[in-house]
Design an enzyme around this catalytic site. Structure first.
Site, PDB file in Angstrom:
ATOM      1  N   CYS A 116       0.821  -1.232   0.000  1.00 47.11           N
ATOM      2  CA  CYS A 116       0.000   0.000   0.000  1.00 47.11           C
ATOM      3  C   CYS A 116       0.845   1.269   0.000  1.00 47.11           C
ATOM      4  O   CYS A 116       0.331   2.355  -0.261  1.00 47.11           O
ATOM      5  CB  CYS A 116      -0.944   0.006   1.197  1.00 47.11           C
ATOM      6  N   HIS A 256      -3.321   7.122   2.735  1.00 43.22           N
ATOM      7  CA  HIS A 256      -3.779   5.785   2.352  1.00 43.22           C
ATOM      8  C   HIS A 256      -5.041   5.481   3.151  1.00 43.22           C
ATOM      9  O   HIS A 256      -5.101   5.739   4.362  1.00 43.22           O
ATOM     10  CB  HIS A 256      -2.686   4.765   2.654  1.00 43.22           C
ATOM     11  N   ASN A 286     -10.044  -0.485   1.111  1.00 45.64           N
ATOM     12  CA  ASN A 286      -8.587  -0.380   0.978  1.00 45.64           C
ATOM     13  C   ASN A 286      -8.195  -0.856  -0.426  1.00 45.64           C
ATOM     14  O   ASN A 286      -8.335  -2.037  -0.735  1.00 45.64           O
ATOM     15  CB  ASN A 286      -7.934  -1.247   2.064  1.00 45.64           C
TER      16      ASN A 286
HETATM   17  C1  LIG Z   1      -8.990  -5.522  10.629  1.00 47.85           C
HETATM   18  C2  LIG Z   1      -9.664  -4.568  11.587  1.00 47.85           C
HETATM   19  C3  LIG Z   1     -10.783  -3.829  10.903  1.00 47.85           C
HETATM   20  C4  LIG Z   1     -10.240  -5.380  12.736  1.00 47.85           C
HETATM   21  O1  LIG Z   1     -10.874  -4.512  13.639  1.00 47.85           O
HETATM   22  P1  LIG Z   1     -10.693  -4.702  15.215  1.00 47.85           P
HETATM   23  O2  LIG Z   1     -11.531  -3.723  15.881  1.00 47.85           O
HETATM   24  O3  LIG Z   1      -9.203  -4.664  15.465  1.00 47.85           O
HETATM   25  O4  LIG Z   1     -11.290  -6.106  15.425  1.00 47.85           O
HETATM   26  P2  LIG Z   1     -10.580  -7.407  16.019  1.00 47.85           P
HETATM   27  O5  LIG Z   1      -9.641  -7.962  15.007  1.00 47.85           O
HETATM   28  O6  LIG Z   1     -10.037  -7.065  17.383  1.00 47.85           O
HETATM   29  O7  LIG Z   1     -11.807  -8.339  16.176  1.00 47.85           O
HETATM   30  C5  LIG Z   1     -12.821  -8.092  17.128  1.00 47.85           C
HETATM   31  C6  LIG Z   1     -13.876  -9.138  16.953  1.00 47.85           C
HETATM   32  O8  LIG Z   1     -14.592  -8.889  15.750  1.00 47.85           O
HETATM   33  C7  LIG Z   1     -14.600 -10.063  14.947  1.00 47.85           C
HETATM   34  N1  LIG Z   1     -14.619  -9.686  13.544  1.00 47.85           N
HETATM   35  C8  LIG Z   1     -13.564  -9.523  12.705  1.00 47.85           C
HETATM   36  N2  LIG Z   1     -14.013  -9.209  11.487  1.00 47.85           N
HETATM   37  C9  LIG Z   1     -15.348  -9.141  11.564  1.00 47.85           C
HETATM   38  C10 LIG Z   1     -16.369  -8.865  10.632  1.00 47.85           C
HETATM   39  N3  LIG Z   1     -16.098  -8.562   9.365  1.00 47.85           N
HETATM   40  N4  LIG Z   1     -17.640  -8.895  11.049  1.00 47.85           N
HETATM   41  C11 LIG Z   1     -17.954  -9.192  12.317  1.00 47.85           C
HETATM   42  N5  LIG Z   1     -17.035  -9.487  13.241  1.00 47.85           N
HETATM   43  C12 LIG Z   1     -15.753  -9.457  12.869  1.00 47.85           C
HETATM   44  C13 LIG Z   1     -13.371 -10.825  15.340  1.00 47.85           C
HETATM   45  O9  LIG Z   1     -13.499 -12.197  15.035  1.00 47.85           O
HETATM   46  C14 LIG Z   1     -13.326 -10.570  16.825  1.00 47.85           C
HETATM   47  O10 LIG Z   1     -14.236 -11.434  17.448  1.00 47.85           O
HETATM   48  P3  LIG Z   1     -13.847 -12.113  18.847  1.00 47.85           P
HETATM   49  O11 LIG Z   1     -13.670 -10.978  19.792  1.00 47.85           O
HETATM   50  O12 LIG Z   1     -15.034 -12.967  19.109  1.00 47.85           O
HETATM   51  O13 LIG Z   1     -12.591 -12.868  18.579  1.00 47.85           O
HETATM   52  C15 LIG Z   1      -8.637  -3.544  12.150  1.00 47.85           C
HETATM   53  O14 LIG Z   1      -7.759  -4.184  13.025  1.00 47.85           O
HETATM   54  C16 LIG Z   1      -7.838  -2.871  11.073  1.00 47.85           C
HETATM   55  O15 LIG Z   1      -8.359  -2.144  10.262  1.00 47.85           O
HETATM   56  N6  LIG Z   1      -6.490  -3.053  11.087  1.00 47.85           N
HETATM   57  C17 LIG Z   1      -5.625  -2.425  10.133  1.00 47.85           C
HETATM   58  C18 LIG Z   1      -5.695  -3.164   8.864  1.00 47.85           C
HETATM   59  C19 LIG Z   1      -5.015  -2.477   7.754  1.00 47.85           C
HETATM   60  O16 LIG Z   1      -4.935  -1.287   7.716  1.00 47.85           O
HETATM   61  N7  LIG Z   1      -4.534  -3.265   6.833  1.00 47.85           N
HETATM   62  C20 LIG Z   1      -4.008  -2.851   5.606  1.00 47.85           C
HETATM   63  C21 LIG Z   1      -2.677  -2.296   5.714  1.00 47.85           C
HETATM   64  S1  LIG Z   1      -2.309  -1.479   4.268  1.00 47.85           S
END
Ligand SMILES: CC(C)(COP(=O)(O)OP(=O)(O)OC[C@H]1O[C@@H](n2cnc3c(N)ncnc32)[C@H](O)[C@@H]1OP(=O)(O)O)[C@@H](O)C(=O)NCCC(=O)NCCS
Length: 331
Positions: A116, A256, A286
């Site tokens: 990215c 980004h 993204n």
């Molecule tokens: C991926 C992302 C959205 C996850 O959000 P989060 O608030 O950190 O969520 P978590 O990973 O802690 O998950 C929390 C819960 O939601 C659940 N969950 C994850 N995706 C889900 C979805 N699409 N729908 C519903 N629940 C979901 C998980 O399983 C977890 O459940 P649990 O507590 O029972 O285990 C976030 O971490 C993020 O955006 N990270 C950066 C990613 C990024 O920028 N990547 C690209 C780099 S260029």
């Protein structure tokens, strides 16, 4: 390298697939809800390529639009750089596929992968060629077909990504305008947090990084989140410092687009109001290396800045990598 010429953006263009995949569509595919996706990411929908359409089609379209905006022809191009983490082929490169399609006979062509952060890496490379006088016109394209490596059974990742291309024609501009400063970096120690295997799979990779024998994108979202907020702040401050400017001198930050909470967190850490940060991730999710040029093009078409305005472009991604640029708009 000493700066003989000033390098700036002469033209912009972007391209998005027509097919829209909404959060409600995703509700039918994995265990998720529109409410969760909106609240945790800020994404409402994303654009997805049809299965039989390669990503470089988007690159060709974006390139033609950028050339038209710059008022030059493909035959004038000296170099094509494509930033991509989803090349249609390992060889030929996406840049060679596009070179052939737009008929840029004289141009050298190569791909660059900084995930990215790829557009900022490409901008940094193009700047060296132009400021030294080695080349006059460089076409830089961020081109991604992330839907092709998305694990459509993994709710942690499949709600996040989309397909797109954004292009910029770079060339000589008036002194005092254009790319004032760039900054790129990497921390390979954190690389395992986002992976998409290609020619090699370790035993441990087979467990988590494939689905039905297909190599897919895998991510530890929480780790990437923490890293992203930090480098957005650091990258912005770094190019301001290198250009002897402060946040008050900035018209707009075009970051980004990965998660609205990352953008909110970065705005808070920087101490800037959210209206200084360009946001379009609700529409596209993204789109990796296409994110910054597509955003910049939308802000440009929306007349959100004008000649002489200072812009910061800042991104982060797989690798892990990061990059930022201070651009004084020259058109
Ligand atoms: C991926 C992302 C959205 C996850 O959000 P989060 O608030 O950190 O969520 P978590 O990973 O802690 O998950 C929390 C819960 O939601 C659940 N969950 C994850 N995706 C889900 C979805 N699409 N729908 C519903 N629940 C979901 C998980 O399983 C977890 O459940 P649990 O507590 O029972 O285990 C976030 O971490 C993020 O955006 N990270 C950066 C990613 C990024 O920028 N990547 C690209 C780099 S260029």
């Amino acid at each position: 390298m000493s700066r003989i010429y000033s390098c700036g953006i002469l033209g912009l263009g972007s391209s998005l697939p027509e097919k829209v995949l909404t959060n409600f569509d995703l509700e039918k595919m994995v265990d998720t809800t529109n409410e969760w996706i909106m609240k945790r990411t800020g994404i409402s929908e994303r654009r997805i390529l049809e299965k039989d359409v390669p990503a470089h089609e988007l690159g060709v379209d974006a390139a033609n639009k950028a050339l038209k905006d710059a008022g030059i022809s493909a035959e004038d191009l000296d170099l094509i750089i494509v930033a991509t983490e989803t090349p249609d082929y390992l060889t030929p490169s996406t840049s060679c596929l596009i070179q052939s399609r737009i008929n840029a006979k004289k141009a050298a062509a190569f791909d660059l992968n900084a995930a990215c952060s790829g557009f900022i890496y490409g901008l940094t490379v193009a700047d060296q060629f132009i400021k030294s006088g080695y080349y006059k016109y460089v076409l830089l394209i961020g081109c991604e077909g992330l839907s092709k490596i998305t694990d459509w059974e993994d709710r942690n990742t499949c709600v996040l990504f989309g397909d797109a291309a954004g292009a910029a024609v770079l060339g000589r501009v008036e002194d005092g305008y254009g790319i004032m400063s760039t900054y790129i970096g990497a921390d390979g120690d954190l690389g395992k947090n986002i992976t998409a295997p290609c020619c090699y799979l370790s035993c441990e990779d087979i467990e988590v990084r494939t689905r039905d024998n297909k190599r897919v994108l895998w991510m530890d979202g929480g780790e990437v989140f923490k890293f992203a907020v930090k480098v957005m702040e650091h990258g912005t401050n770094k190019v301001l410092e290198q250009s002897n400017l402060t946040l008050e001198d900035l018209k707009l930050i075009v970051p980004h687009q990965a998660n609205i909470r990352i953008l909110d967190g970065a705005a808070k850490r920087l101490g800037v109001s959210k209206d200084k940060i360009f946001i379009n991730l609700h529409k596209y999710g993204n789109i990796s290396s296409a994110s910054i040029p597509v955003g910049l093009n939308e802000a440009y078409e929306g007349k959100m800045f004008t000649k002489g305005d200072n812009l910061v472009l800042v991104g982060f991604g797989g690798g892990l990598t990061w990059g930022s640029a201070l651009v004084r708009w020259s058109k």
